[in-house]
Write a protein that holds these residues in place. Structure first.
Motif, PDB file in Angstrom:
ATOM      1  N   LEU A 217     134.171  54.218  24.208  1.00 13.09           N
ATOM      2  CA  LEU A 217     134.416  54.423  25.638  1.00 13.09           C
ATOM      3  C   LEU A 217     133.120  54.450  26.440  1.00 13.09           C
ATOM      4  CD1 LEU A 217     137.086  57.247  25.280  1.00 13.09           C
ATOM      5  CD2 LEU A 217     137.537  54.898  26.051  1.00 13.09           C
ATOM      6  N   THR A 218     133.158  53.830  27.626  1.00 14.77           N
ATOM      7  CA  THR A 218     132.016  53.863  28.541  1.00 14.77           C
ATOM      8  C   THR A 218     132.387  54.446  29.895  1.00 14.77           C
ATOM      9  OG1 THR A 218     132.349  51.665  29.556  1.00 14.77           O
ATOM     10  CG2 THR A 218     131.166  51.736  27.450  1.00 14.77           C
ATOM     11  N   GLY A 368     138.576  43.238  27.594  1.00 17.18           N
ATOM     12  CA  GLY A 368     137.766  42.555  28.605  1.00 17.18           C
ATOM     13  C   GLY A 368     136.436  43.244  28.830  1.00 17.18           C
ATOM     14  N   GLU A 369     136.016  43.294  30.093  1.00 16.06           N
ATOM     15  CA  GLU A 369     134.760  43.956  30.419  1.00 16.06           C
ATOM     16  C   GLU A 369     134.941  45.472  30.392  1.00 16.06           C
ATOM     17  OE1 GLU A 369     131.982  42.023  33.511  1.00 16.06           O
ATOM     18  OE2 GLU A 369     133.988  41.451  34.181  1.00 16.06           O
ATOM     19  N   SER A 370     133.942  46.174  29.892  1.00 20.32           N
ATOM     20  CA  SER A 370     133.975  47.630  29.884  1.00 20.32           C
ATOM     21  C   SER A 370     133.578  48.156  31.262  1.00 20.32           C
ATOM     22  CB  SER A 370     133.008  48.176  28.840  1.00 20.32           C
ATOM     23  OG  SER A 370     131.656  47.928  29.231  1.00 20.32           O
ATOM     24  N   HIS A 371     133.839  49.438  31.487  1.00 26.75           N
ATOM     25  CA  HIS A 371     133.448  50.067  32.751  1.00 26.75           C
ATOM     26  C   HIS A 371     131.945  49.933  32.959  1.00 26.75           C
ATOM     27  CE1 HIS A 371     132.220  53.392  35.407  1.00 26.75           C
ATOM     28  NE2 HIS A 371     133.402  53.215  35.984  1.00 26.75           N
ATOM     29  N   ARG A 372     131.162  50.130  31.895  1.00 29.20           N
ATOM     30  CA  ARG A 372     129.710  50.027  32.016  1.00 29.20           C
ATOM     31  C   ARG A 372     129.287  48.625  32.442  1.00 29.20           C
ATOM     32  NH1 ARG A 372     127.804  51.540  26.855  1.00 29.20           N
ATOM     33  NH2 ARG A 372     127.798  53.704  27.546  1.00 29.20           N
ATOM     34  N   GLY A 379     129.014  47.234  40.645  1.00 29.70           N
ATOM     35  CA  GLY A 379     129.066  48.584  41.192  1.00 29.70           C
ATOM     36  C   GLY A 379     128.233  48.805  42.436  1.00 29.70           C
ATOM     37  N   ASN A 380     127.116  48.114  42.561  1.00 28.38           N
ATOM     38  CA  ASN A 380     126.243  48.339  43.712  1.00 28.38           C
ATOM     39  C   ASN A 380     126.929  48.048  45.034  1.00 28.38           C
ATOM     40  OD1 ASN A 380     124.140  49.159  42.103  1.00 28.38           O
ATOM     41  ND2 ASN A 380     123.207  47.125  41.970  1.00 28.38           N
ATOM     42  N   CYS A 381     127.873  47.127  45.018  1.00 30.03           N
ATOM     43  CA  CYS A 381     128.566  46.749  46.254  1.00 30.03           C
ATOM     44  C   CYS A 381     129.974  47.339  46.339  1.00 30.03           C
ATOM     45  CB  CYS A 381     128.665  45.236  46.363  1.00 30.03           C
ATOM     46  SG  CYS A 381     127.102  44.368  46.223  1.00 30.03           S
ATOM     47  N   TYR A 410     140.720  47.864  35.552  1.00 30.10           N
ATOM     48  CA  TYR A 410     139.715  47.483  36.535  1.00 30.10           C
ATOM     49  C   TYR A 410     140.070  46.151  37.182  1.00 30.10           C
ATOM     50  CZ  TYR A 410     137.506  50.803  33.382  1.00 30.10           C
ATOM     51  OH  TYR A 410     137.252  51.895  32.583  1.00 30.10           O
ATOM     52  N   GLY A 411     140.003  46.112  38.514  1.00 30.27           N
ATOM     53  CA  GLY A 411     140.321  44.896  39.259  1.00 30.27           C
ATOM     54  C   GLY A 411     139.201  44.529  40.215  1.00 30.27           C
ATOM     55  N   GLU A 412     139.077  43.262  40.513  1.00 27.57           N
ATOM     56  CA  GLU A 412     137.999  42.729  41.339  1.00 27.57           C
ATOM     57  C   GLU A 412     138.425  42.623  42.802  1.00 27.57           C
ATOM     58  OE1 GLU A 412     134.918  39.513  39.950  1.00 27.57           O
ATOM     59  OE2 GLU A 412     136.702  38.496  40.674  1.00 27.57           O
TER      60      GLU A 412
END
Length: 490
Positions: A217-218, A368-372, A379-381, A410-412
């Motif tokens: 987990l991240t 898929g992609e992890s939270h990290r 995350g910056n935006c 997580y969604g974009e």
């Protein structure tokens, strides 16, 4: 180097006969019959011998014992089960040997002329010196080479002083019976699975970690939840302060600070090192090659072709230091072997959506992609959102008394694309497959909500998280443009 030094000349040499090596062999054979697999140890796979299969056998026994403990909550009083450690380990080893046998059968089907027993080391870019078990050496000239040497457990060198009281996961599956107590160092995938299973089979378990991580987990919220949840069942300190580890007369002596900052001294039968694995590339003679290495000394490779910085050398499986899972090793081996067999006609192979599962209770899954990874990229935006569901009050989960866990999807922003998920909860292994298929199909959150959900099932929890996520997303060209600098759509 004269031709007299060379015993064999082949189109493709594969170093290693595990999952990746066997997959590479089969793929290379589609293009050339001049293939040689070099293996020093027993043929077979980490998964079958000391990994996924024997660990799941131990977990299955633990789950069966745990059901008895839960039965009273259903009004079914079965009493406390008697756990026969010898019978448990007998079944684990017997079934393990059966799985290994299937692998060995496939190896036995390989022509003897395509196998060479011994340790291979690079002499130069195309020559391998093979040290045979009988002490003799021979030289192999290969036009192309696949490194598929696997990995091994890694732990601090000082622990070697513990002698036979230091174990890695491989050793556990050779037990004739269960010990009374163990200390597990490393609450990652291996440590968490084996530690919880042994606890449920009546072994006293102390689990220690560094840095607060649990499993893969991240996501900070899920990591905190996991720390609290598992610590209710057995002793778990994922950011421990251990002051002393030393061999005692009958086991291992430990001194540590508990979570109340109190000094505790205790003794356990064994210390189980579950502190990670190291790629078996350090003894290959890579210093003889002008090959690009990562910080751990492992050859870097193209993600889609598995080709290293030397165009005729490929790397696959745990040795590649990418994702140490059987299905990944098989995919990588197939790609590397196919390209090695092709020669100059290098092709990108299918790299599937990342999926991983931890067979703890509740289970943990990553898709898929992890939270990290997402946080680093977007995350910056603020260009992604999180949808959440708690399984604690989810209908079917509560009916079955498996209502523990949360899931984050997580969604974009802008595109509404599904990016990945981290889950701790019931049947997470199955939920992960549904989400992995959606991710590989590049579905949006709204498209996923259009899919059918039956009632009452645990999968309805995923729909709850999707609805939560969908309500938070802002779609359309303006949002896509605003987030473009963060890598949206990449």
């Amino acid at each position: 180097m004269s031709n007299l030094d060379i015993k064999q000349t082949v189109d493709v040499a594969i170093i290693g006969g595990g999952t990746a090596g066997l997959a590479a062999y089969r793929a290379a054979k589609e293009h050339t019959n001049s293939v040689l697999m070099i293996e020093a140890g027993p043929y077979g796979t980490t998964c079958a011998r000391v990994g996924c299969m024997p660990s799941k056998l131990l977990i299955a026994a633990a789950e069966n014992a745990h059901q008895y403990e839960k039965s009273a909550q259903f009004g079914v009083n079965l009493g406390k089960p008697h756990i026969d450690g010898r019978a448990v380990m007998q079944r684990v080893k017997s079934e393990r040997d059966r799985f290994v046998g299937f692998v060995l059968e496939s190896v036995e089907g390989i022509d003897a002329e395509h196998k060479l027993d011994g340790y291979a080391q690079f002499v130069d870019q195309h020559h391998l010196q093979v040290q045979h078990t009988n002490g003799e050496t021979s030289m192999v000239h290969a036009k192309r080479i696949v490194i598929a040497t696997g990995s091994r457990p890694a732990y601090p060198a000082a622990w070697s002083d513990l002698g036979d009281r230091l174990l890695v996961n491989d050793d556990i599956f050779e037990w004739d019976t269960l010990p009374e107590s163990i200390a597990v160092f490393g609450p990652g995938v291996i440590g968490l699975e084996l530690g919880q299973a042994l606890h449920r089979l009546g072994v006293k378990v102390l689990m220690f970690g560094v840095g607060g991580a649990v499993g893969p987990l991240t996501d900070p919220a899920l990591t905190d939840y996991a720390n609290t949840l598992y610590a209710k069942e057995f002793y778990l300190d994922s950011d421990a302060k251990v002051e002393l580890i030393e061999r005692s007369e009958n086991g291992v002596k430990l001194r540590y600070l508990n979570k109340q900052d109190e000094t505790v001294e205790t003794e356990v039968d064994y210390l189980v090192a579950a502190t990670g694995r190291r790629a078996n590339t350090d003894k290959l003679g890579l210093d003889k090659l002008n090959i690009e290495l990562d910080p751990r000394g492992v050859p870097t490779a193209d993600h889609y072709t598995l080709q290293t910085s030397l165009s005729h050398i490929f790397i696959a499986g745990d040795a590649s230091n990418q994702i140490p899972l059987l299905h990944e090793a098989a995919d990588q081996g197939k790609i590397a072997g196919d390209n090695a067999g092709r020669g100059k006609d290098i092709r990108a192979g299918l790299r599937r959506t990342s999926i991983a599962a931890v067979f703890s209770d509740p289970q943990i899954a990553m898709v898929g992609e992890s939270h990290r990874q997402i946080e680093k990229r977007l995350g910056n935006c603020g260009c992604f959102e999180i949808g959440e569901v708690s399984f604690e009050n989810q209908g079917r989960s509560r009916v079955m008394l498996v209502n523990k866990g949360i899931a984050h999807l997580y969604g974009e922003q802008g595109t509404g694309r599904f990016l990945g998920a981290e889950i701790i909860g019931p049947n997470a292994e199955h939920l992960a497959h549904l989400l992995a298929w959606a991710h590989q199909s590049q579905m949006t959150i709204s498209q996923m909500l259009d899919m059918p959900f039956y009632h009452p099932v645990i999968e309805e929890g995923i729909r709850t998280a999707l609805r939560d996520l969908n309500a938070k997303l802002h779609l359309g060209p303006e949002m896509i443009d605003a987030c473009m600098e963060c890598g949206v759509g990449s």
